[in-house]
Design a protein around this motif. Sequence first.
Motif, mmCIF file in Angstrom:
data_model
loop_
_atom_site.group_PDB
_atom_site.id
_atom_site.type_symbol
_atom_site.label_atom_id
_atom_site.label_comp_id
_atom_site.label_asym_id
_atom_site.label_seq_id
_atom_site.Cartn_x
_atom_site.Cartn_y
_atom_site.Cartn_z
ATOM 1 N N UNK A 199 0.983 -1.358 0.070
ATOM 2 C CA UNK A 199 0.007 -0.090 0.163
ATOM 3 C C UNK A 199 0.873 1.191 0.045
ATOM 4 N N UNK A 200 1.693 1.415 0.936
ATOM 5 C CA UNK A 200 2.711 2.195 1.033
ATOM 6 C C UNK A 200 3.504 2.566 -0.261
ATOM 7 N N UNK A 201 4.155 1.639 -0.784
ATOM 8 C CA UNK A 201 4.866 1.842 -2.222
ATOM 9 C C UNK A 201 3.794 2.204 -3.538
ATOM 10 N N UNK A 202 2.752 1.763 -3.156
ATOM 11 C CA UNK A 202 1.831 2.062 -4.460
ATOM 12 C C UNK A 202 1.223 3.706 -4.177
ATOM 13 N N UNK A 203 1.125 3.976 -2.750
ATOM 14 C CA UNK A 203 1.105 5.689 -2.535
ATOM 15 C C UNK A 203 2.276 6.405 -3.282
ATOM 16 N N UNK A 204 3.437 5.793 -2.838
ATOM 17 C CA UNK A 204 4.597 6.410 -3.634
ATOM 18 C C UNK A 204 4.523 6.726 -5.027
ATOM 19 N N UNK A 205 4.267 5.682 -5.587
ATOM 20 C CA UNK A 205 4.031 5.577 -7.317
ATOM 21 C C UNK A 205 2.944 6.552 -7.709
ATOM 22 N N UNK A 206 1.749 6.334 -7.293
ATOM 23 C CA UNK A 206 0.619 7.279 -7.774
ATOM 24 C C UNK A 206 0.581 8.524 -6.998
ATOM 25 N N UNK A 207 0.739 8.638 -5.921
ATOM 26 C CA UNK A 207 0.498 9.785 -5.212
ATOM 27 C C UNK A 207 1.548 10.848 -4.649
ATOM 28 N N UNK A 208 2.372 10.181 -3.767
ATOM 29 C CA UNK A 208 3.282 11.140 -3.275
ATOM 30 C C UNK A 208 4.612 11.663 -4.153
ATOM 31 N N UNK A 209 5.109 10.766 -4.937
ATOM 32 C CA UNK A 209 6.054 11.125 -5.939
ATOM 33 C C UNK A 209 5.546 12.195 -7.185
ATOM 34 N N UNK A 210 4.733 11.563 -7.915
ATOM 35 C CA UNK A 210 3.922 12.388 -8.938
ATOM 36 C C UNK A 210 3.241 13.856 -8.402
ATOM 37 N N UNK A 214 -9.520 3.596 0.874
ATOM 38 C CA UNK A 214 -8.185 3.209 0.685
ATOM 39 C C UNK A 214 -7.542 2.979 -0.563
ATOM 40 N N UNK A 215 -8.415 2.227 -1.272
ATOM 41 C CA UNK A 215 -7.838 1.987 -2.787
ATOM 42 C C UNK A 215 -7.832 3.383 -3.448
ATOM 43 N N UNK A 216 -8.833 4.030 -3.192
ATOM 44 C CA UNK A 216 -9.194 5.180 -4.036
ATOM 45 C C UNK A 216 -8.140 6.445 -3.665
ATOM 46 N N UNK A 217 -7.634 6.224 -2.382
ATOM 47 C CA UNK A 217 -6.487 6.971 -1.944
ATOM 48 C C UNK A 217 -5.242 6.822 -2.664
ATOM 49 N N UNK A 218 -4.996 5.531 -3.429
ATOM 50 C CA UNK A 218 -3.815 5.359 -3.840
ATOM 51 C C UNK A 218 -3.983 5.704 -5.585
#
Length: 217
Positions: free
Chosen positions: A58-69, A158-162
């Motif tokens: 979950x955390x890694x996908x959050x970085x890929x889709x949210x935090x980083x871009x 939770x999924x939508x937050x990604x």
Amino acid sequence: LHMGKTMKEDLTVVAKYIKQLYPPEFNVFSVYAELYHNYFASQAKKNAESHLEDKDIYLLLSWVHNFYPKEMRKDHALAMELDKVKLGSLLPSSLSKELEKKYLDSEEVTVKNSLSRCLDKEIQRWKEDKEPEKLNGHFQSELLGIFVIQSIYSGQKRAEDISKAMGEELSRRLLKELPAFLKSYRDAFEDFKEKSKKHTYYKPILIANINNCWNFR
């Protein structure tokens, strides 16, 4: 977090102070940005290919889709410069899709099991010599009516937050699980109605379950 903070702070320094010290054709900011991105992406890929717990995925996908871009690369001090570089995603598309599937599969099972446990607890409460709870003066099951809805909603959120796409996919999956749960609930309730007519609180339990129907609708 450390890599993200370092990359963001260092590139801000490059954008504000360092690139002006070189001729434009050196593309100094692009060089720095690509080196930082390549290292960050290599570490993300290394993590993605190792054994990860659900919370790590979950955390890694959050970085890929949210935090980083969105949070790093859209920072007001960096956005204009980074838009010129076209760095791409932190993970290859195939690896990202693999992690997304793992996460969605796991979340679907988690919610499904949660609903099942909730129904088991509710059935056990029907067997107790105890009056159902009242909400706003009416018999109702907070455990069943509210917990089930919150479990489904929380999973979707939770999924939508990604990403929006993941939220939609999990919603589609969970909306298949809900009718299956409701059928199990109905079957258990019909069984109670048939076999427990001498229960001390038979009528209040019937009323509580009928009132639950409105929440489920």
